[in-house]
Design a protein around this motif. Structure first.
Motif, PDB file in Angstrom:
ATOM      1  N   PHE A 155       0.838  -1.205   0.000  1.00  0.00           N
ATOM      2  CA  PHE A 155       0.000   0.000   0.000  1.00  0.00           C
ATOM      3  C   PHE A 155       0.872   1.253   0.000  1.00  0.00           C
ATOM      4  N   ASP A 156       1.869   1.296   0.868  1.00  0.00           N
ATOM      5  CA  ASP A 156       2.745   2.468   0.946  1.00  0.00           C
ATOM      6  C   ASP A 156       3.414   2.748  -0.396  1.00  0.00           C
ATOM      7  N   ALA A 157       3.869   1.701  -1.076  1.00  0.00           N
ATOM      8  CA  ALA A 157       4.496   1.870  -2.393  1.00  0.00           C
ATOM      9  C   ALA A 157       3.481   2.395  -3.407  1.00  0.00           C
ATOM     10  N   ASP A 158       2.273   1.835  -3.405  1.00  0.00           N
ATOM     11  CA  ASP A 158       1.227   2.314  -4.318  1.00  0.00           C
ATOM     12  C   ASP A 158       0.850   3.755  -3.999  1.00  0.00           C
ATOM     13  N   TRP A 159       0.733   4.066  -2.726  1.00  0.00           N
ATOM     14  CA  TRP A 159       0.378   5.426  -2.286  1.00  0.00           C
ATOM     15  C   TRP A 159       1.415   6.424  -2.801  1.00  0.00           C
ATOM     16  N   ALA A 160       2.683   6.085  -2.629  1.00  0.00           N
ATOM     17  CA  ALA A 160       3.760   6.971  -3.064  1.00  0.00           C
ATOM     18  C   ALA A 160       3.792   7.114  -4.583  1.00  0.00           C
ATOM     19  N   ALA A 161       3.479   6.039  -5.296  1.00  0.00           N
ATOM     20  CA  ALA A 161       3.550   6.055  -6.754  1.00  0.00           C
ATOM     21  C   ALA A 161       2.274   6.552  -7.419  1.00  0.00           C
ATOM     22  N   ALA A 162       1.197   6.647  -6.665  1.00  0.00           N
ATOM     23  CA  ALA A 162      -0.097   7.019  -7.254  1.00  0.00           C
ATOM     24  C   ALA A 162      -0.026   8.424  -7.833  1.00  0.00           C
ATOM     25  N   ARG A 163      -0.332   8.497  -9.079  1.00  0.00           N
ATOM     26  CA  ARG A 163      -0.417   9.773  -9.760  1.00  0.00           C
ATOM     27  C   ARG A 163      -1.758   9.781 -10.475  1.00  0.00           C
ATOM     28  N   PRO A 164      -2.571  10.759 -10.188  1.00  0.00           N
ATOM     29  CA  PRO A 164      -3.852  10.802 -10.902  1.00  0.00           C
ATOM     30  C   PRO A 164      -3.622  10.775 -12.408  1.00  0.00           C
ATOM     31  N   SER A 165      -4.414   9.966 -13.091  1.00  0.00           N
ATOM     32  CA  SER A 165      -4.246   9.863 -14.535  1.00  0.00           C
ATOM     33  C   SER A 165      -4.855  11.061 -15.251  1.00  0.00           C
ATOM     34  N   ARG A 166      -5.688  11.808 -14.548  1.00  0.00           N
ATOM     35  CA  ARG A 166      -6.271  13.025 -15.113  1.00  0.00           C
ATOM     36  C   ARG A 166      -6.797  13.866 -13.968  1.00  0.00           C
TER      37      ARG A 166
END
Length: 178
Positions: A155-166
């Motif tokens: 989750f922490d890795a996904d949270w850090a990498a999450a970039r809104p696609s739009r």
């Protein structure tokens, strides 16, 4: 009474809740019911209630398959949660994103209770009304420090990498014309 909502009802000061979800609409029911407290998604209500009791809550919702202009989109759920958190001083952070490039398909809630218990709730169930009431969905909820620690790392890795696609700004929090 002993599933996800019961688990979230145990979260309070000293607890953390991390959740990621493909679909977590703010409202259950139809567009005309949106804005009525009785139509608020009970899962979202449970996350806010946990934060009101002092839990720290993070919610990552999919942006790849979301239409942020939709009246009941993940993006509107995020905006509503941010507004409530800011207004009421709650430790709730929410975002949409696409950390893997294939959408957020995880349907998982991780809860570390103030007692130290570590819980994982995962399965096929989206946060939609149909998933809770009509579909044959499955979820497993278990207490496991090892599994929790592994998944909170993901989750922490996904949270850090999450970039809104739009991004869609400005956006109204109201469900729009009826």
């Amino acid at each position: 009474d002993d599933g996800l909502l019961a688990l979230l009802s145990r979260a309070r000061r000293g607890s953390t809740v991390e959740a990621w979800q493909l679909r977590e609409p703010l409202w259950w029911g139809n567009r005309e019911q949106a804005g009525n407290d009785a139509a608020l998604n009970p899962r979202i209500a449970a996350l806010v209630a946990a934060a009101r009791r002092g839990a720290v809550v993070r919610l990552l919702l999919d942006s790849r398959f979301d239409d942020p202009s939709g009246w009941n989109s993940n993006w509107r759920t995020v905006l509503w949660l941010r507004a409530v958190a800011a207004r009421d001083g709650l430790a709730v952070t929410a975002r949409t994103g696409d950390p893997t490039g294939g959408g957020v398909h995880a349907k998982t809630v991780l809860v570390r209770l103030a007692t130290g218990e570590a819980w994982v709730h995962t399965g096929s169930q989206n946060g939609s009304e149909a998933a809770s009431k009509a579909n044959r969905e499955v979820a497993v909820q278990l207490r496991s420090t090892a599994l929790y620690e592994f998944l909170v790392g993901v989750f922490d890795a996904d949270w850090a990498a999450a970039r809104p696609s739009r991004a869609l700004l400005p956006v109204s929090l109201s469900p729009g014309p009826r």
